[in-house]
Each structure stands twice: as structure tokens, then as C-alpha cells.
Write an enzyme that holds these catalytic residues in place. Structure first.
Site, PDB file in Angstrom:
ATOM      1  N   LYS A 296       0.850  -1.203   0.000  1.00 10.24           N
ATOM      2  CA  LYS A 296       0.000   0.000   0.000  1.00 10.24           C
ATOM      3  C   LYS A 296       0.879   1.244   0.000  1.00 10.24           C
ATOM      4  CE  LYS A 296      -3.938   1.984   2.536  1.00 10.24           C
ATOM      5  NZ  LYS A 296      -4.818   1.848   3.734  1.00 10.24           N
TER       6      LYS A 296
ATOM      7  N   SER B 134      -9.727   1.921   2.804  1.00  8.19           N
ATOM      8  CA  SER B 134      -8.837   2.637   1.928  1.00  8.19           C
ATOM      9  C   SER B 134      -7.820   1.750   1.200  1.00  8.19           C
ATOM     10  CB  SER B 134      -8.087   3.709   2.717  1.00  8.19           C
ATOM     11  OG  SER B 134      -7.218   3.120   3.666  1.00  8.19           O
TER      12      SER B 134
ATOM     13  N   SER C  67      -9.959  -0.246   7.040  1.00 13.44           N
ATOM     14  CA  SER C  67      -9.339  -0.110   5.715  1.00 13.44           C
ATOM     15  C   SER C  67      -8.635  -1.345   5.180  1.00 13.44           C
ATOM     16  CB  SER C  67      -8.354   1.062   5.723  1.00 13.44           C
ATOM     17  OG  SER C  67      -9.044   2.274   5.615  1.00 13.44           O
TER      18      SER C  67
END
Lengths: 489, 102
Positions: A77, A152, A176
Site C-alpha cells: 500500500k 482505503s 481499511s
């Protein structure tokens, strides 16, 4: 390479037996990405040159047969800093930011000889639940490209679910990791607060943030968590708790017999989609069949979680994001006449709307005259939420429920209404407020879109969650179903 | 409907946060923030008399370490991230307001 038919153990066997080289594996991974990512948009930045160089080194050195992660390509990420590789947190503010050090999780993965394939898309600064808040691109749900991947960590989830990589790292402040895992039909673990070092994770809500693995199977998830977890002198909130070899406990003898599971009535209440509710009730029956007891329990303060979270997380964010001032790094506006201009114009140009909204909510909640009514009140409610969990977990091995009230929603449907978007997190947020481990595993489908089940455990007892998840996975076939490569519309 | 936050307050909060809002944005954010603060106010239903606030859920309390400086020798890489640098320093616009007297 078809990752849908592979897991870490089988890839490792192929590497050890020299059926494939690491270079083959890395090339095959980029071929997958080249074929699917123009549509999926999981990646912001690929690390191809360095990845191939590392692969050649590993082929030269040979694969350590005791290290199942050696030579495995992973996606990361983009809020996890990577030395020498642009790290943007999907924000214009950091569009050209090149970190000068590795996050501790990256150092630990490097020590295991994994290969960083590239950086995945996300909601800007991890604020959002659909990845639509990225300043750069819109990631698609692996199962249906008209739908959001969640967020997210939507890029990491879509990369794993669409077969681009076998595992990825995400981060979870209010859901997330778990919510995008749920929306994409994969396994996502938010470990106990402090289990994994946050050093090098671009800070959002420091008392809530946690890094964790996203994989297609429970065992793969357990392997990656053991590799990244443990105390770190660079993060003094990281725990000195011993890190078990989680995967070693997952085998044909693993069982939930005699376990007691709490199913909170609040998790199946108003607003929960009927298909989601049916999937969770079916999962409860499955656990009973497997020898566990499932009781209805209550978390009476759960419904206040969203309000408490958006005060606390936004307050921490408004403080953490003060560092973006256009001076030392990050975006600096042109056409500035004085120092105040540098701050205001750089921040106004560099941040997207959701980030501004949270900064303002936090600044408001902490401001003179409002602190007691908002921030302090939220911190007190946090205590009550924590006590609710403690009461249930005293005599239950873990808690089960949905991850999100609904399956994935359509791209564009909720982005203009922040309140609707915030309410998606109602079942994941309380777990961050309480600092507990929470895991999403595939538990069903609704109109072709995956449904995730959430398992919530005692602090530092990820082991029980992995065992319960593994047993469920062995007894069902949801995780074996895969999206059409290239997706559907 | 009584609003919980008005445009003047949002403008004040934005200025504290070093953000500039256009008049359209001010309207848009005021409506949204008002709705979200309405959600915050549901917390007033909860009796928190005598409840200690929780600010951290870490199991590490007051961890001490030696205060030792560490030079990573990365001055150039750090400066490369600065929007402007010169002679080993980060360069910023003049702090004295050049717009004064215009």
C-alpha cells in the site's frame, strides 16, 4: 502464472524444486499486471527494475527451503514508505516524495527476501472507504468493474483478488484492510494495536493505525503476519509480546470444537443487507456444526462507534497532517508572497476534499470551547466501547459478525455523501477503537459480489482468529471462487 | 433548522488548519460538516459520568530509551525532497511579507 491456483506454500515448492525461477515468477507477475491493471487500476507505481534485479540475485543465491517467503512478489500500500521508491499516500501533496528509509515492515519483508512489486492505490492518506478519494486513479472491484473495491486499501485488495499478486500489505485505521478484503472476497487481518510496528506508515490516526496482510487464504495471511510483527525500537507503542508462528498451528488437527463464539445482536440489526445477514447466520450454523457454541451477545455502545471514531481519528489526523507545510518536502505552491502563503496555498492545493473535511472536523473537535463536548466525550465513549468488548470476550473465544453492512456499492454512488460513506464502517470502527485484532474472511456472495465475515479476538490472540478462519475456510468453498480475469461489467 | 456550525465558524476552523476555501466550497463544507457534527452530538445521549477517557490502547506504557543522536548520512537524499534547496539548505520564500505596501 495463474495465482488463483497458487498459494505461498505451492509457489515456494515450485521455487525450491526449480520448476520456476524467481525471475520467471516476477516476470509472470508483471505480465498479469500488464494484462489486467489498465482496467483494475490497483497500482500507482511499479517497481519493475528493482524487482527483476532482486529476482536475479535470489536466483543466483538459491532459495532457502526453510523460508516460504523467499522470492515471493508482494504488493505494498502506498502509505508505507519504501526507500528510494516514490510513496504518495495517493495524495498530490506527496506526488514526488521519495522516502530515504524503509518502513520497519519493509525491512522485515526484505530480510525474508520477498520482492516488492509496486505500490498500490488507496484513498488519499487512507481516508475513505472506496479508494475513490485517490488523487490519481479509480480502482475497480475485482469481481465487477462497475463497483468500488472498498477502501482505503482498495488497490491492495483488488491486486490480490484479481490474481495480480498472492499477497499484499494494507493498513487499517477504521476498517481499511477488512472492508476492502470483504468487498473483494479475500482474507484481511487488522492485527492487535501494537502487534506490527507503525514506523514508516504515513500517520493518519496514530492511536488506531495498524498494518496488516491481505491474502487469498488464511494460512498465507498468517505467514505474512508472523514475518512483519514484533517489537520495534522505532515505534515505542509496538508491543514486546512474543510473535507466534501463526501458520504452524493451522493443519488438519485445527478445530473450533468447544470454542464459544459471540454473535452481537447489534451486528445484524437495522441497515444490514438481508444477504449479508443470511451469510453470517449460515456461518454461525457452520461453526455450530463444527463443534463450537454460538451465543447472541450485546455490544450496547457499538452504535456510538462511528461518531466517536470520526472525532478521534479526525483530531489525530488534523494534528498528524500539520507536518505538510510545503517547506521540507511535499507539494509547495508557486506564486507565494510570504510564509503564510506557503502554508495555506500548498495545503489547499495539495489536499483533496476528504482530507480537508477530516482536518477541519479534527481542528473543530479540538478547538477551544469544543474540546470537552467532542474530543473528551469521544474518548470516554471509547472506554465504554472497549469495556463492552472486554465483557463479551471474557467468556467468548472470539466474536463473529459481518465486516460491512452491505456488499460493494457502485463507483460514484456514495462519494458525494460523506455521512453515508462513514456509516459503512459501523462494524469495523469499534475494533480499532478497542485496539483488538479483527479479520475478514470470505463467507458468501450477493449478486456476484463477495460478502466478508469478521472475526474479532482478544488482544494479541490473532492465533484464535486464524484457527477459526482456517477451519471455516476448509469447511466452505467461498475462497476458491475467483473473479473472471479481466472482470465483468 | 438550527445549524450546529455556520459559515463563519467553518471559515475560522479552515484558517486554524491553514486551508483556504472558496465561497462555493465554504457553503458545501458547511452543509457537510453540520451534518457530521450532528452525528457527533448523538454522543450526548451516553452517560459518561466518571468514565475515564481512553487515548491509547497500547500495552507499552512510558517506554524509556537513551537520548542518542544518530546521523544517517542522508543529507542529499533529504534535500532532494525539499521543494527548493541551495548550498545544503532548504530554501523558503522571504518571511517578510512582500505584498505589504503594494
Amino acid at each position: 502464472m495463474n495465482y488463483f491456483q497458487k498459494d505461498l506454500a505451492s509457489l515456494h515448492d515450485d521455487l525450491v524444486a526449480k520448476k520456476i525461477t524467481v525471475t520467471d515468477l516476477v516476470n509472470a507477475t508483471y505480465d498479469n499486471i500488464d494484462a489486467t491493471d489498465p482496467e483494475v487500476n490497483a497500482f500507482l507505481n511499479l517497481n519493475k527494475e528493482a524487482a527483476l534485479k532482486k529476482a536475479a540475485e535470489l536466483d543466483e543465491k538459491g532459495i532457502d527451503q526453510d523460508n516460504v517467503l523467499a522470492g515471493i512478489p508482494l504488493a505494498i500500500k502506498d502509505n508505507i514508505v519504501t526507500n528510494g521508491l516514490t510513496t504518495t499516500a495517493a495524495s498530490k501533496m506527496l506526488e514526488n516524495f521519495v522516502p530515504v528509509y524503509d518502513a520497519t515492515v519493509m525491512t522485515r519483508l526484505k530480510a525474508k527476501d520477498t520482492i516488492n512489486v509496486g505500490k498500490t492505490n488507496m484513498d488519499e492518506f487512507a481516508m475513505g472507504g472506496s479508494t475513490e478519494n485517490s488523487a490519481f486513479k479509480v480502482t475497480k472491484n475485482a469481481w465487477n468493474h462497475d463497483y468500488v473495491p472498498g477502501g482505503s486499501s482498495g488497490g491492495s485488495a483488488a491486486a490480490v483478488a484479481s490474481g495480480q499478486v498472492v499477497a499484499a500489505l494494507g493498513s487499517d485505521t477504521g476498517g481499511s484492510i477488512r472492508q476492502p478484503a470483504s468487498f473483494n472476497g479475500i482474507v484481511g487481518m487488522k492485527p492487535t494495536y501494537g502487534r506490527v510496528s507503525r514506523w514508516g506508515l504515513i500517520a493518519f490516526g496514530s492511536s488506531l493505525d495498524e498494518i496488516g496482510p491481505m491474502t487469498r487464504t488464511v494460512k498465507d495471511n498468517a505467514i505474512v503476519l508472523s514475518a512483519i510483527a514484533g517489537h520495534d525500537d522505532h515505534d515505542l507503542t509496538s508491543s514486546t509480546h512474543e510473535v507466534p508462528d501463526f501458520a504452524a498451528e493451522l493443519n488438519e488437527n485445527t478445530s473450533v470444537k468447544g470454542m464459544t463464539i459471540g454473535l452481537p445482536k447489534e451486528f445484524l440489526g437495522e441497515g444490514v443487507d438481508p444477504d449479508v445477514k443470511a451469510a453470517i447466520l449460515a456461518a454461525a450454523d457452520k461453526y455450530r456444526e463444527l463443534g463450537a457454541t454460538v451465543d447472541e451477545v450485546s455490544l450496547p455502545h457499538n452504535k456510538y462507534g462511528v461518531a466517536a471514531y470520526y472525532i478521534i481519528a479526525s483530531s489525530e489526523a488534523s494534528s498528524n497532517l500539520q507536518r505538510f507545510d510545503g517547506i521540507r518536502y511535499g507539494h509547495r505552491a508557486n506564486d507565494v508572497k510570504n510564509l503564510e502563503d506557503v502554508y495555506v496555498k500548498s495545503r489547499t492545493e495539495g489536499f483533496g476534499d476528504e482530507v480537508k473535511r477530516r482536518i477541519m472536523l479534527g481542528t473543530f473537535s479540538l478547538s477551544a470551547g469544543f474540546y470537552d463536548a467532542y474530543f473528551k466525550k469521544a474518548a470516554q465513549v471509547r472506554t465504554l466501547i472497549l469495556k463492552d468488548f472486554q465483557a463479551v470476550l471474557k467468556d467468548h473465544d472470539f466474536i463473529m459478525g459481518p465486516v460491512a453492512p452491505t456488499p460493494a456499492f457502485k463507483i460514484g454512488d456514495e462519494i458525494s455523501n460523506p455521512m453515508t460513506m462513514y456509516m459503512n464502517d459501523i462494524l469495523t470502527i469499534p475494533v480499532n477503537l478497542a485496539g483488538l485484532p479483527g479479520m475478514s474472511i470470505p463467507a458468501g456472495f450477493s449478486n456476484g459480489l463477495p460478502i466478508g465475515m469478521q472475526l474479532i479476538g482478544r488482544p494479541f490472540d490473532e492465533s484464535t482468529l486464524y484457527k477459526a478462519g482456517y477451519v471455516f475456510e476448509q469447511a466452505t468453498d467461498f475462497h476458491q471462487q475467483t473473479p473472471t480475469q479481466g472482470g465483468t461489467h | 433548522m438550527a445549524s450546529r456550525i455556520d459559515q463563519e465558524q467553518v471559515q475560522h476552523v479552515a484558517s486554524l488548519a491553514k486551508l483556504d476555501l472558496s465561497s462555493d466550497q465554504l457553503k458545501y463544507f458547511t452543509t457537510q460538516l453540520d451534518e457530521i457534527i450532528g452525528l457527533f452530538e448523538t454522543l450526548s445521549e451516553v452517560d459518561t459520568t466518571g468514565v475515564e477517557p481512553t487515548s491509547s490502547v497500547s500495552d507499552q506504557i512510558n517506554v524509556m530509551r537513551e537520548d542518542v543522536a544518530d546521523n544517517w548520512g542522508q543529507r542529499d537524499a533529504l534535500l532532494a525532497n525539499a521543494p527548493e534547496a541551495e548550498n545544503g539548505y532548504i530554501k523558503v520564500p522571504a518571511i517578510i511579507d512582500e505584498s505589504e505596501g503594494e
